[in-house]
Design an enzyme around this catalytic site. Structure first.
Site, mmCIF file in Angstrom:
data_model
loop_
_atom_site.group_PDB
_atom_site.id
_atom_site.type_symbol
_atom_site.label_atom_id
_atom_site.label_comp_id
_atom_site.label_asym_id
_atom_site.label_seq_id
_atom_site.Cartn_x
_atom_site.Cartn_y
_atom_site.Cartn_z
ATOM 1 N N ARG A 237 -6.303 -3.449 -2.410
ATOM 2 C CA ARG A 237 -6.559 -2.449 -2.100
ATOM 3 C C ARG A 237 -7.255 -2.335 -0.390
ATOM 4 O O ARG A 237 -7.351 -2.738 -0.451
ATOM 5 C CB ARG A 237 -7.857 -1.231 -2.649
ATOM 6 C CG ARG A 237 -7.615 -0.234 -4.283
ATOM 7 C CD ARG A 237 -6.169 0.746 -4.310
ATOM 8 N NE ARG A 237 -6.049 1.392 -5.237
ATOM 9 C CZ ARG A 237 -5.096 0.368 -5.834
ATOM 10 N NH1 ARG A 237 -4.450 -0.211 -6.176
ATOM 11 N NH2 ARG A 237 -5.035 1.265 -7.653
ATOM 12 N N GLU A 266 -1.050 3.446 4.505
ATOM 13 C CA GLU A 266 0.451 3.320 3.355
ATOM 14 C C GLU A 266 1.016 3.825 3.495
ATOM 15 O O GLU A 266 1.417 5.436 2.938
ATOM 16 C CB GLU A 266 0.516 2.508 2.100
ATOM 17 C CG GLU A 266 -0.409 1.410 1.812
ATOM 18 C CD GLU A 266 -0.156 0.918 1.117
ATOM 19 O OE1 GLU A 266 -0.991 -0.785 0.672
ATOM 20 O OE2 GLU A 266 -0.385 1.509 0.251
ATOM 21 N N HIS A 285 3.498 -3.765 -0.775
ATOM 22 C CA HIS A 285 2.383 -2.870 -2.239
ATOM 23 C C HIS A 285 3.885 -2.960 -2.656
ATOM 24 O O HIS A 285 3.713 -2.154 -4.054
ATOM 25 C CB HIS A 285 2.011 -1.483 -1.667
ATOM 26 C CG HIS A 285 1.251 -1.307 -2.935
ATOM 27 N ND1 HIS A 285 0.165 -0.308 -2.389
ATOM 28 C CD2 HIS A 285 0.784 -1.731 -3.773
ATOM 29 C CE1 HIS A 285 -0.627 0.401 -3.489
ATOM 30 N NE2 HIS A 285 -0.699 -0.673 -4.350
#
Length: 318
Positions: A237, A266, A285
């Site tokens: 994370r 993000e 990601h």
């Protein structure tokens, strides 16, 4: 039974099928949904699937027919679970579908720092090898992983998968304590350490959940405990690290390199202090999202809904 997928694109950009879910009810698929669209699209839904679209009391008020909320992910921080439970709505997530993919990406980042594949490829493509005086040449020194130490912070399924790969490379593995018993193949091969000793390794790899204890775990103070020239990897994370502190450590050489698949914001902010640093490699990601992992995710989403419809509890959060 009306099933609505609010943000299908991240799980399936078009290379997989949703057909099995369509067997369970009337299926509506939306690639992405704004907040306003979410409120409209859930109105007649009995089952809602989401990855990043938040399901809170406002959405629940709009979704009067809602019986089930399914995460298309392991994490479920976008769910207002107290409100969901209060209304008697079932909720599920999908655990452990991307363990191998995330462990693989972890080592893709590690190997980039130790073997410099991208840098050497760019050099060769630019003509440097064709014009070299010798059969080989050097840009930056490559290094063996064997005998290096790796500290794994968060020793769940992914952390253990990373440990197994590290052991195969001949590395020394350290990890934070786990509540689970070690499997036989790891027993006696992993040194368990507490903070701050866990930071004193050649590589520190983050695989822990984000909570108020772990937020900004890697900060100015904890970085002082790192070995000079260590590598930091984060595929967990984004908010586990303090971006400014890590950027300064990369600039000063305290960190020799950093591999990040997740960011605090993000998509990444255009003015992120971590952009443009030559020793910081960033992927969008994508660690979780191998074809095989996404196929498993869709299969498990089907199993979760099917279990709910037949009165069984599977991967329930409520």
């Amino acid at each position: 039974m009306k099933i609505v997928i609010l943000d299908a694109h991240s799980s399936n950009p078009g290379d997989l099928a949703w057909s099995r879910l369509a067997e369970l009810g009337e299926l509506e698929i939306y690639e992405r949904s704004t907040r306003a669209e979410v409120l409209e699209r859930v109105r007649d839904a009995e089952i809602v699937l989401t990855n990043k679209c938040r399901i809170d009391h406002e959405v629940l008020d709009a979704a009067e027919k809602l019986k089930y909320v399914g995460m298309l992910s392991t994490g479920f921080d976008v769910l207002d679970l107290p409100s969901i439970k209060e209304r008697g709505i079932a909720a599920t997530n999908i655990p452990a579908y991307s363990t191998r993919a995330v462990a693989q990406m972890t080592f893709a980042h590690i190997l980039e720092h130790f073997s410099r594949v991208c840098e050497y490829n760019a050099s060769v493509q630019a003509g440097d090898w064709a014009n070299a005086k010798d059969f080989t040449y050097y840009l930056k020194t490559t290094r063996d992983l064997a005998d290096k130490t790796i500290s794994i912070i968060g020793f769940g399924d992914i952390g253990r998968a990373v440990a197994r790969i590290a052991l195969a490379f001949g590395m020394k593995v350290r990890a934070t304590k786990s509540s689970r018993t070690l499997e036989s193949d790891l027993e006696g091969k992993v040194e368990v350490l507490n903070y701050p000793e866990i930071f004193k390794s050649d590589i520190v790899s983050l695989h822990c959940p984000l909570n108020e204890t772990s937020r900004n775990l890697i900060n100015e103070d904890s970085l002082k405990e790192f070995k000079d020239g260590a590598i930091l990897i984060n595929t967990a994370r984004g908010a586990l690290i303090d971006d400014n502190a890590v950027a300064e450590a990369l600039k000063s050489g305290k960190l020799a390199g950093c591999g990040l698949d997740v960011m605090t914001s993000e998509p990444i902010a255009e003015d992120s202090v971590l952009l443009g640093l030559e020793n910081c490699f960033i992927t969008p990601h994508i660690a979780w999202a191998s074809f095989e992992s996404r196929r498993r995710l869709i299969e498990l989403a089907h199993e979760n809904i099917q279990a709910f419809l037949t009165g069984k509890r599977l991967n329930r959060l409520d």
